[in-house]
Design a protein around this motif. Sequence first.
Motif, PDB file in Angstrom:
ATOM      1  N   VAL A 450      15.211 -14.693  -0.874  1.00 43.93           N
ATOM      2  CA  VAL A 450      16.347 -15.035  -0.004  1.00 43.93           C
ATOM      3  C   VAL A 450      17.235 -13.810   0.208  1.00 43.93           C
ATOM      4  N   LEU A 451      17.547 -13.092  -0.887  1.00 45.07           N
ATOM      5  CA  LEU A 451      18.410 -11.910  -0.783  1.00 45.07           C
ATOM      6  C   LEU A 451      17.744 -10.814   0.046  1.00 45.07           C
ATOM      7  N   PHE A 452      16.448 -10.624  -0.159  1.00 46.54           N
ATOM      8  CA  PHE A 452      15.733  -9.589   0.588  1.00 46.54           C
ATOM      9  C   PHE A 452      15.651  -9.952   2.067  1.00 46.54           C
ATOM     10  N   GLN A 453      15.461 -11.240   2.344  1.00 44.28           N
ATOM     11  CA  GLN A 453      15.442 -11.718   3.735  1.00 44.28           C
ATOM     12  C   GLN A 453      16.763 -11.388   4.428  1.00 44.28           C
ATOM     13  N   ALA A 454      17.874 -11.547   3.715  1.00 44.42           N
ATOM     14  CA  ALA A 454      19.188 -11.253   4.292  1.00 44.42           C
ATOM     15  C   ALA A 454      19.330  -9.772   4.611  1.00 44.42           C
ATOM     16  N   LYS A 455      18.784  -8.909   3.754  1.00 50.10           N
ATOM     17  CA  LYS A 455      18.853  -7.468   4.014  1.00 50.10           C
ATOM     18  C   LYS A 455      18.094  -7.118   5.293  1.00 50.10           C
ATOM     19  N   LEU A 456      16.949  -7.751   5.504  1.00 49.15           N
ATOM     20  CA  LEU A 456      16.183  -7.505   6.730  1.00 49.15           C
ATOM     21  C   LEU A 456      16.966  -7.973   7.958  1.00 49.15           C
ATOM     22  N   GLU A 457      17.554  -9.143   7.854  1.00 48.70           N
ATOM     23  CA  GLU A 457      18.282  -9.700   9.001  1.00 48.70           C
ATOM     24  C   GLU A 457      19.549  -8.901   9.307  1.00 48.70           C
ATOM     25  N   ASN A 458      20.091  -8.202   8.309  1.00 49.00           N
ATOM     26  CA  ASN A 458      21.311  -7.413   8.521  1.00 49.00           C
ATOM     27  C   ASN A 458      21.060  -6.105   9.267  1.00 49.00           C
ATOM     28  N   ARG A 459      19.826  -5.817   9.582  1.00 53.45           N
ATOM     29  CA  ARG A 459      19.495  -4.562  10.276  1.00 53.45           C
ATOM     30  C   ARG A 459      19.501  -4.722  11.799  1.00 53.45           C
ATOM     31  N   LEU A 465      10.066  -6.076   9.066  1.00 50.60           N
ATOM     32  CA  LEU A 465       9.078  -6.161   7.998  1.00 50.60           C
ATOM     33  C   LEU A 465       9.648  -5.574   6.711  1.00 50.60           C
ATOM     34  N   GLY A 466       9.412  -6.268   5.593  1.00 45.37           N
ATOM     35  CA  GLY A 466       9.817  -5.762   4.289  1.00 45.37           C
ATOM     36  C   GLY A 466       8.742  -6.019   3.258  1.00 45.37           C
ATOM     37  N   PHE A 467       8.630  -5.129   2.297  1.00 43.21           N
ATOM     38  CA  PHE A 467       7.663  -5.281   1.204  1.00 43.21           C
ATOM     39  C   PHE A 467       8.446  -5.525  -0.088  1.00 43.21           C
ATOM     40  N   LEU A 468       8.193  -6.665  -0.718  1.00 39.02           N
ATOM     41  CA  LEU A 468       8.820  -6.996  -1.987  1.00 39.02           C
ATOM     42  C   LEU A 468       7.798  -6.723  -3.092  1.00 39.02           C
ATOM     43  N   VAL A 469       8.111  -5.766  -3.955  1.00 42.69           N
ATOM     44  CA  VAL A 469       7.193  -5.335  -5.003  1.00 42.69           C
ATOM     45  C   VAL A 469       7.697  -5.863  -6.337  1.00 42.69           C
ATOM     46  N   SER A 470       6.917  -6.726  -6.982  1.00 44.35           N
ATOM     47  CA  SER A 470       7.271  -7.254  -8.305  1.00 44.35           C
ATOM     48  C   SER A 470       6.143  -6.900  -9.273  1.00 44.35           C
ATOM     49  N   TRP A 471       6.481  -6.107 -10.285  1.00 43.87           N
ATOM     50  CA  TRP A 471       5.441  -5.581 -11.177  1.00 43.87           C
ATOM     51  C   TRP A 471       4.734  -6.698 -11.942  1.00 43.87           C
ATOM     52  N   ASN A 472       5.435  -7.763 -12.282  1.00 37.09           N
ATOM     53  CA  ASN A 472       4.833  -8.849 -13.068  1.00 37.09           C
ATOM     54  C   ASN A 472       4.577 -10.104 -12.237  1.00 37.09           C
ATOM     55  N   GLY A 473       4.444  -9.920 -10.922  1.00 36.47           N
ATOM     56  CA  GLY A 473       4.035 -11.028 -10.074  1.00 36.47           C
ATOM     57  C   GLY A 473       5.192 -11.896  -9.603  1.00 36.47           C
ATOM     58  N   PHE A 474       4.817 -13.054  -9.009  1.00 32.91           N
ATOM     59  CA  PHE A 474       5.797 -13.902  -8.345  1.00 32.91           C
ATOM     60  C   PHE A 474       5.672 -15.350  -8.823  1.00 32.91           C
ATOM     61  N   THR A 490      11.523 -12.025  11.082  1.00 36.31           N
ATOM     62  CA  THR A 490      11.242 -11.076  10.009  1.00 36.31           C
ATOM     63  C   THR A 490      10.079 -11.570   9.161  1.00 36.31           C
ATOM     64  N   GLN A 491       9.461 -10.647   8.463  1.00 35.75           N
ATOM     65  CA  GLN A 491       8.311 -10.981   7.626  1.00 35.75           C
ATOM     66  C   GLN A 491       8.409 -10.224   6.303  1.00 35.75           C
ATOM     67  N   ILE A 492       8.130 -10.912   5.209  1.00 35.11           N
ATOM     68  CA  ILE A 492       8.119 -10.302   3.883  1.00 35.11           C
ATOM     69  C   ILE A 492       6.706 -10.362   3.329  1.00 35.11           C
ATOM     70  N   ALA A 493       6.176  -9.197   2.942  1.00 36.95           N
ATOM     71  CA  ALA A 493       4.857  -9.099   2.324  1.00 36.95           C
ATOM     72  C   ALA A 493       5.032  -8.789   0.843  1.00 36.95           C
TER      73      ALA A 493
END
Length: 523
Positions: A450-459, A465-474, A490-493
Amino acid sequence: MNSIPRSRPSTKQKRDVARIQRYLDLYDRVAATRDSDDPNWRARTLLWIIDIALHNLAAALRSGKRVKWRSPFWAFQYPVEWDWKKWRWNQSELAMRYGELSSRNTQTRKEAMRSLAQISTRESIYTTLQYFTNEVSTFKRGRYQHPMMPEPLAESVRSIRGRNAQVRALEKLFAPFSIGAAEIELPEGIKPRQRIPRKLAKQLAEQTSGMRHLICRLSINGHPVSVRIIFQAFPLTIDELQKRVYFPITIGIALTPDEPVDWNFARPPAWLDPAQWRASHRRKLWTTLSEFLRRGIDDLQPKQNNAVVREIAKTSATLQIEMEACSPDDVQQSASELLETLRQKGFLTKYQVQTAAPVAGSSKEALRRMLSAVENSEDSRAKGTALEKLLTALLKGVPGFEVQKGVRTLTEEIDVKVLNSNPDPRWRDTPIVLVECKNWSGVCGKNEVVLFQAKLENRRGRAKLGFLVSWNGFARTTAHELLRGSRGNTQIALLSAEHIRTAVEHGDILPSFREAVDRADAT
């Protein structure tokens, strides 16, 4: 219409790439162990810079056009190679260029070693001058000067309570690094031999306490003389209008007798005035100074070194470093204007200091070391920083990606921002790509989406497009949140540790990015 097939690289091109990669790996190995194998390298580089500056001063004094023996001081500008296409003063890294390896300058081992020596020399000089000037810089646009510093340093300054205390801290940060000299403000109307006012005496005591000295001794016509080296290095100057980047440097010498003698400063005895010396005595002066500095450089050499380091150092010693002369008054005026700007307007903090390799992209060995740091860091903050550094290095190897790390706005912080001109149709329509890194002990949940989606929409529609990288998965809830937000523009991968490990192994993150976007499209 049939598309034009891409031509495959020839055998020669493959050999060239493999050869360049070997030398890149060699450079990375030397750079990675430099601090541990050679802890005095910055001090040694500083002595070398001073030696170069003294040679320039000697040449200026011999010409007699710009500087005279009655005041043997002069200012030089050490030029910095700069990538103006990539640099943006208010958001990008310092765009220093150390050099590049190509198929042409690595044909033979001798040519490759000389190229590596040039890159290594330029990098060591840039980083040494940055280190001794507190990693602060000045951005010039016409008559206006904007002080800048890395964000962590700015945070420390902001944490100081009180405006006056902050200004004093800033003045110290932006003051020149000095040897044998101190900066004091003389009050108007002070006369020769006048008693020093108490305030000025206090200021002088503070400035000279712990002063660094380089003093060389020699004998002229049987008289012992001390030669004090005066050296000042000012913060990096980035002049946008002139398209010039440089470190202002002031160099000079001061001669004093080593024996008790009654003499007039206005009219020193002939043996203390180089203008009245024979040419052989002046040559002796410069030779003695150079030998004095060279002994210091040799004393700081590491006890053990591998053959590659010795070969690079040997080649570096033969390189000629040119400095451009300028007026000491101009340097002093520029420094005064900068300090006045600090007092009046504060400071800007819009860049990160570049520590990347001297060529585009990073070698596989360097990427593996960064991956090891991601996996083995014990501190949570260090884990996050290591992952951001690794992602930044991978992204810099993508054609058409201009990478900016640690971007701050008034309301949010972005781990990695990419200005995109890559032609891949998956992200061709998004001028900005955002990357968020989460190296947590647990999985990443829907709140982070949700927070990352807001950052994309604020541009304002420029970041689709945004890439969310989580070292230990989701967590499983992230998939539901992505599905809920899929109706927007917007799209999050999502990327996990396995995707990054694969990218490091191949030295290319593009396949992982393409797979992540295709997977997001199928959601």
